[in-house]
Design a protein around this motif. Structure first.
Motif, PDB file in Angstrom:
ATOM      1  N   LYS A 108      31.188  23.880  -8.332  1.00 17.44           N
ATOM      2  CA  LYS A 108      31.016  22.423  -8.447  1.00 17.44           C
ATOM      3  C   LYS A 108      30.793  21.967  -9.885  1.00 17.44           C
ATOM      4  CE  LYS A 108      26.080  22.786  -7.275  1.00 17.44           C
ATOM      5  NZ  LYS A 108      25.055  22.421  -6.268  1.00 17.44           N
ATOM      6  N   ASP A 117      32.012  21.172  -3.922  1.00 19.78           N
ATOM      7  CA  ASP A 117      31.082  22.273  -3.662  1.00 19.78           C
ATOM      8  C   ASP A 117      31.528  23.017  -2.407  1.00 19.78           C
ATOM      9  OD1 ASP A 117      29.019  24.029  -3.364  1.00 19.78           O
ATOM     10  OD2 ASP A 117      27.472  22.517  -2.967  1.00 19.78           O
ATOM     11  N   SER A 314      21.654  30.115  -6.067  1.00 14.31           N
ATOM     12  CA  SER A 314      22.124  28.789  -6.468  1.00 14.31           C
ATOM     13  C   SER A 314      21.134  28.138  -7.426  1.00 14.31           C
ATOM     14  CB  SER A 314      22.320  27.917  -5.225  1.00 14.31           C
ATOM     15  OG  SER A 314      22.797  26.641  -5.593  1.00 14.31           O
TER      16      SER A 314
END
Length: 327
Positions: A108, A117, A314
């Motif tokens: 993203k 994403d 992440s």
């Protein structure tokens, strides 16, 4: 009762060949979901790299356990987004799966992806294995350690070049340039690990952050130099190669998981069946060899555990990409 000569040997050989097939069949019958047509396993990179090798070893064993062919489909391009999109847009029925690595997390942030994403439209199923990334140099460079490489690139008459087959490598290229004060690093983008290895051997590009699989045989032959691995401990396939921390650069850390994803909305029973089948698949000698060649170890976890692992990575990688934006 008399038996023909050699009957016992024949019986043993037949039993040895038949037992795995029977075990796989029994396992498939016990699964909460079982496919009734071939399953496609998408690899978002070109053939010849570590993800591809892992997928092919896994697909063979999954096919036996699920009693349906599992066909590997290489769909490279756009740092893995094209292949990921193939699965994002598929029906959530278990017949189209994705094998991806942590670079999916930073998709993203890539220029040109318009903030897409993939993780918003994919369901994490399970990790298959994990392996530390490696810092690899051309065998033609006059270096024998990571410190040598940094010093060489600081003083070379022309800027050093770093090969990138995926987005995380570009982030690491910026990190090593900034944190070791290497001037004017040139990042060269590729569509997969195979072409990177070819150009590294020829010294058309000087170094790369990549998986161990494709580089290992060339490292053993002297055409490439794996200077360090980026995990907490030394890779099983490279016991004589130091970690980045041992080499004096603890900030360079990267452990690659090979993760199985399905389209968002895939039923829980399908996901659980895939986890169970994967757990059995990685026990097979072919799959274990592929994992070991990648310098890794099996890591099959539940859907909940893998989703949590993806979330943790992440957070970590998003912080890194904000510090070193992908250009």
């Amino acid at each position: 009762m008399r038996y023909p000569a050699g009957w016992f040997r024949t019986f043993c050989v037949t039993a040895a060949l038949t037992a795995p097939a029977l075990a796989a069949a029994a396992g498939a019958q016990a699964l909460p979901w079982k496919p009734d047509k071939p399953v496609t396993l998408v690899v978002p990179y070109a053939a010849g790299g570590g993800t591809d090798a892992m997928a092919r070893a896994l697909s063979k064993q999954l096919g036996a356990i699920l009693a349906q062919p599992v066909v590997v489909e290489n769909v490279p391009g756009a740092d893995g987004l094209i292949g990921a999109r193939r699965v994002m847009e598929a029906r959530p029925d278990g017949y189209t799966l994705l094998l991806h690595v942590p670079s999916i997390i930073v998709t993203k942030y890539l220029p040109g992806t318009k903030g897409i994403d993939p993780l918003a439209k994919l369901q994490p199923i399970t990790a298959v294995a994990q392996s530390p990334a490696a810092i690899v140099a051309s065998g033609k460079l006059p270096v024998s350690s990571l410190a040598d490489l940094v010093e060489y690139c600081r003083t070379a008459s022309r800027p050093c070049s770093v090969a990138s087959g995926e987005s995380l490598a570009r982030i690491f290229a910026q990190q090593i340039a900034a944190e070791t004060r290497i001037p004017d690093v040139v990042v060269v983008n590729y569509r997969g690990t195979g072409p990177i290895v070819t150009d590294l051997i020829a010294n058309n590009v000087n170094m790369a952050f990549t998986g161990i699989t494709a580089a290992l045989p060339h490292h053993q032959a002297g055409a490439l130099k794996i200077l360090a691995t980026m995990g907490q401990t030394r890779a099983a396939a490279l016991p004589d190669v130091p970690t980045s921390a041992e080499a004096g650069f603890p900030q360079f850390q990267s452990v690659t998981w090979y993760g199985l994803f399905a389209p968002k909305g895939t039923p829980q029973a399908v996901g659980e069946a895939l986890v169970a089948a994967t757990r059995e698949a990685v026990k097979a000698p072919d799959a274990r060899r592929a994992i070991e060649t990648a310098g890794g170890e099996p890591l099959v976890n539940s859907m909940t555990e893998f989703a949590a692992q993806v979330r943790r990575d992440s957070e970590r990688l998003s912080a890194l990409v904000k510090k070193y934006p992908i250009e």
